[in-house]
Write an enzyme that holds these catalytic residues in place. Structure first.
Site, PDB file in Angstrom:
ATOM      1  N   ASN A 123     -32.161 -39.728 -18.733  1.00  0.00           N
ATOM      2  CA  ASN A 123     -33.100 -39.468 -19.763  1.00  0.00           C
ATOM      3  C   ASN A 123     -33.990 -40.473 -19.903  1.00  0.00           C
ATOM      4  O   ASN A 123     -33.842 -41.644 -19.502  1.00  0.00           O
ATOM      5  CB  ASN A 123     -32.282 -38.837 -20.839  1.00  0.00           C
ATOM      6  CG  ASN A 123     -33.104 -38.163 -21.802  1.00  0.00           C
ATOM      7  OD1 ASN A 123     -34.007 -37.084 -21.424  1.00  0.00           O
ATOM      8  ND2 ASN A 123     -33.147 -38.487 -23.089  1.00  0.00           N
ATOM      9  N   LYS A 124     -34.670 -40.485 -20.768  1.00  0.00           N
ATOM     10  CA  LYS A 124     -35.934 -41.519 -21.181  1.00  0.00           C
ATOM     11  C   LYS A 124     -35.177 -42.767 -21.645  1.00  0.00           C
ATOM     12  O   LYS A 124     -34.274 -42.679 -22.228  1.00  0.00           O
ATOM     13  CB  LYS A 124     -36.587 -40.702 -22.323  1.00  0.00           C
ATOM     14  CG  LYS A 124     -37.554 -41.828 -23.060  1.00  0.00           C
ATOM     15  CD  LYS A 124     -38.760 -42.083 -21.931  1.00  0.00           C
ATOM     16  CE  LYS A 124     -39.574 -41.160 -21.225  1.00  0.00           C
ATOM     17  NZ  LYS A 124     -40.353 -41.796 -20.205  1.00  0.00           N
ATOM     18  N   ALA A 159     -38.787 -32.678 -18.597  1.00  0.00           N
ATOM     19  CA  ALA A 159     -38.054 -32.008 -17.218  1.00  0.00           C
ATOM     20  C   ALA A 159     -38.385 -30.526 -17.044  1.00  0.00           C
ATOM     21  O   ALA A 159     -39.174 -30.192 -16.101  1.00  0.00           O
ATOM     22  CB  ALA A 159     -36.833 -32.300 -17.071  1.00  0.00           C
ATOM     23  N   ARG A 172     -43.538 -37.267  -9.588  1.00  0.00           N
ATOM     24  CA  ARG A 172     -42.522 -37.900 -10.344  1.00  0.00           C
ATOM     25  C   ARG A 172     -41.181 -37.895  -9.656  1.00  0.00           C
ATOM     26  O   ARG A 172     -40.719 -36.807  -9.402  1.00  0.00           O
ATOM     27  CB  ARG A 172     -42.505 -37.591 -11.768  1.00  0.00           C
ATOM     28  CG  ARG A 172     -43.638 -37.954 -12.520  1.00  0.00           C
ATOM     29  CD  ARG A 172     -43.638 -37.656 -14.067  1.00  0.00           C
ATOM     30  NE  ARG A 172     -42.852 -38.626 -14.688  1.00  0.00           N
ATOM     31  CZ  ARG A 172     -42.608 -38.606 -16.032  1.00  0.00           C
ATOM     32  NH1 ARG A 172     -42.857 -37.760 -16.631  1.00  0.00           N
ATOM     33  NH2 ARG A 172     -41.857 -39.733 -16.568  1.00  0.00           N
ATOM     34  N   GLN A 201     -43.287 -41.121 -27.185  1.00  0.00           N
ATOM     35  CA  GLN A 201     -42.868 -39.655 -27.318  1.00  0.00           C
ATOM     36  C   GLN A 201     -42.090 -39.033 -28.670  1.00  0.00           C
ATOM     37  O   GLN A 201     -42.545 -37.990 -29.202  1.00  0.00           O
ATOM     38  CB  GLN A 201     -42.144 -38.915 -26.008  1.00  0.00           C
ATOM     39  CG  GLN A 201     -42.737 -39.247 -24.779  1.00  0.00           C
ATOM     40  CD  GLN A 201     -42.243 -40.281 -24.143  1.00  0.00           C
ATOM     41  OE1 GLN A 201     -42.219 -41.328 -24.749  1.00  0.00           O
ATOM     42  NE2 GLN A 201     -42.514 -40.308 -22.689  1.00  0.00           N
ATOM     43  N   ASP A 238     -33.020 -35.534 -17.909  1.00  0.00           N
ATOM     44  CA  ASP A 238     -33.925 -35.022 -16.439  1.00  0.00           C
ATOM     45  C   ASP A 238     -33.368 -34.983 -15.359  1.00  0.00           C
ATOM     46  O   ASP A 238     -33.893 -34.652 -14.479  1.00  0.00           O
ATOM     47  CB  ASP A 238     -34.982 -36.436 -16.687  1.00  0.00           C
ATOM     48  CG  ASP A 238     -35.799 -36.270 -17.524  1.00  0.00           C
ATOM     49  OD1 ASP A 238     -35.586 -36.877 -18.550  1.00  0.00           O
ATOM     50  OD2 ASP A 238     -37.109 -36.073 -17.474  1.00  0.00           O
TER      51      ASP A 238
HETATM   52  O1  MRU Z   1     -41.270 -39.231 -19.160  1.00  0.00           O
HETATM   53  P1  MRU Z   1     -40.911 -38.061 -19.933  1.00  0.00           P
HETATM   54  O2  MRU Z   1     -41.856 -38.074 -21.322  1.00  0.00           O
HETATM   55  O3  MRU Z   1     -41.243 -36.805 -19.143  1.00  0.00           O
HETATM   56  O4  MRU Z   1     -39.446 -37.974 -20.204  1.00  0.00           O
HETATM   57  C1  MRU Z   1     -38.841 -36.949 -20.766  1.00  0.00           C
HETATM   58  C2  MRU Z   1     -37.476 -37.078 -21.129  1.00  0.00           C
HETATM   59  O5  MRU Z   1     -36.861 -38.072 -20.893  1.00  0.00           O
HETATM   60  C3  MRU Z   1     -37.094 -35.920 -22.008  1.00  0.00           C
HETATM   61  O6  MRU Z   1     -35.995 -36.521 -22.990  1.00  0.00           O
HETATM   62  C4  MRU Z   1     -36.245 -35.073 -20.972  1.00  0.00           C
HETATM   63  O7  MRU Z   1     -37.049 -34.799 -19.888  1.00  0.00           O
HETATM   64  C5  MRU Z   1     -35.722 -33.722 -21.461  1.00  0.00           C
HETATM   65  S1  MRU Z   1     -37.003 -32.702 -21.896  1.00  0.00           S
HETATM   66  C6  MRU Z   1     -36.009 -31.434 -22.387  1.00  0.00           C
END
Ligand code: MRU
Length: 355
Positions: free
Chosen positions: A256-257, A57, A98, A205, A246
């Site tokens: 979050n993810k 994010a 996004r 990730q 996020d």
């Molecule tokens: O789809 P992504 O890889 O952008 O998802 C990111 C996440 O969910 C991270 O944990 C989140 O952005 C926090 S980043 C500091």
């Protein structure tokens, strides 16, 4: 304040040397290749965000700030009204690349705020102001990550086991990162932790980015499959869970993810404190609850074929591939922000944070 060379490379996003393009470390190529991409069109910026070449994010927010500046440089008109209309149109497209992470919209709106508030200025003057604003967004993120890391560090003891999900380290932010920040700041001060990094299906990730960042930093990290979080908790190896975010809604629910909410449920079961760490730019007070957060759906082939030599499912099989989930605020011990640690009741205390 200018971004130093060291700061530039502690973040996966920066301006090119000639200041006319955004340069990103292509996160899709890690950990095997370190490749940089140079972006200077709206299409290239949106595409990089959509395919997660730049992700996380806060990093998306920094990229959007630089992106808006670079797009402004490409506007040749001298007419401020035409310039403003063009920036509004490009900003709307970029902000929609996004949907879930609020930092993207936040950064675009912040840059558009400069354009809107520059009545009477020439296009050249507005571009100069936009330059200062995108640098400020990046600098502020460095400061916010540092403060988040300090607050987070106060929540754990040397030698603790910390479980994290997805990637919220320097690649996804700047400097120390958010969820990973306390670990990296601790490392700098000679305080060691043991980190369990969920691999984070389907885009891995945790495996490709988090275990890479931590291993490179000399942190004691163990990579686990997502379905192993329960056993390491049961074994007594995890004293805290640190995850990124996020978008945080006004009641403390947060996106979050995908898989984060499952980790939170497990943590509650095993009595392990569960924290989300994020900058105040990730808190969306206009979003009342998690039910109001739009969840991005992604290509089913991320599940069926990506990362495999051969497809792992029939091409026609139906897949459900939400990129994020919402963790209910009742599962959260606290939200660690750059302005302090916010405890329940979140609806009351998040309001106080912005008062
Ligand atoms: O789809 P992504 O890889 O952008 O998802 C990111 C996440 O969910 C991270 O944990 C989140 O952005 C926090 S980043 C500091």
């Amino acid at each position: 304040m200018a971004i130093t060379k060291e700061d530039r490379f502690s973040c996966s996003v920066h301006l090119s040397d000639d200041g006319r393009s955004v340069v990103i470390l292509d996160q899709t190529q890690l950990p095997n290749r370190q490749e940089y991409l140079t972006l200077d069109t709206l299409e290239a910026l949106c595409e990089a965000i959509r395919r997660l070449a730049v992700r996380g994010a806060p990093a998306i927010g920094i990229c959007a700030g630089y992106g808006m500046y670079v797009l402004a440089l490409r506007e040749e008109t001298e007419d401020p009204a035409v310039f403003t209309a063009a920036m509004e149109q490009k900003g709307a497209v970029l902000a929609a690349a996004r949907p879930t992470a609020v930092n993207l919209k936040w950064a675009v709106e912040r840059m558009l705020g400069i354009v809107r508030g520059s009545a009477g200025c020439s296009a050249a003057e507005i571009k100069e102001k936009l330059y200062r604003e995108c640098i400020a967004i990046h600098n502020e993120d460095i400061e916010m990550c540092t403060r988040i890391s300090e607050y987070g560090l106060s929540l754990v003891k040397p030698g603790d086991g910390i479980l994290t999900h997805c990637n919220a380290g320097p690649l996804a932010t700047s400097k120390y990162g958010t969820a990973i920040g306390p670990v990296l700041l601790g490392k700098e001060r000679g305080i060691d932790f043991h980190v369990f990094s969920d691999e984070t299906r389907p885009l891995l990730q945790g495996a490709r980015l988090t275990s890479y960042e931590l291993q490179r930093a000399g942190v004691d990290v163990t990579l686990i499959c997502d379905n192993m979080a329960s056993i390491v908790m049961k074994n007594g190896w995890v004293q805290a869970c640190f995850v990124g975010c996020d978008r945080i809604a006004a009641n403390g629910d947060f996106a979050n993810k995908i898989g984060t909410s499952g980790v939170a449920i497990l943590a509650k079961y095993y009595g392990i404190p569960f924290y989300t760490l994020g900058p105040t730019s990730t808190i969306d007070m206009d979003c009342p609850t998690g039910a109001d957060i739009k969840i991005e759906q992604r290509d089913p082939d991320e599940i069926r074929t990506m990362w495999y030599r051969e497809p792992m499912a029939l091409p026609e099989v139906k897949c459900y591939n939400p990129a994020f989930d919402v963790t209910d605020h009742t599962l959260l011990t606290a939200i660690v922000t750059d302005r302090g640690i916010v405890y329940p009741p979140f609806d009351v205390n998040l309001k106080k944070l912005f008062a």
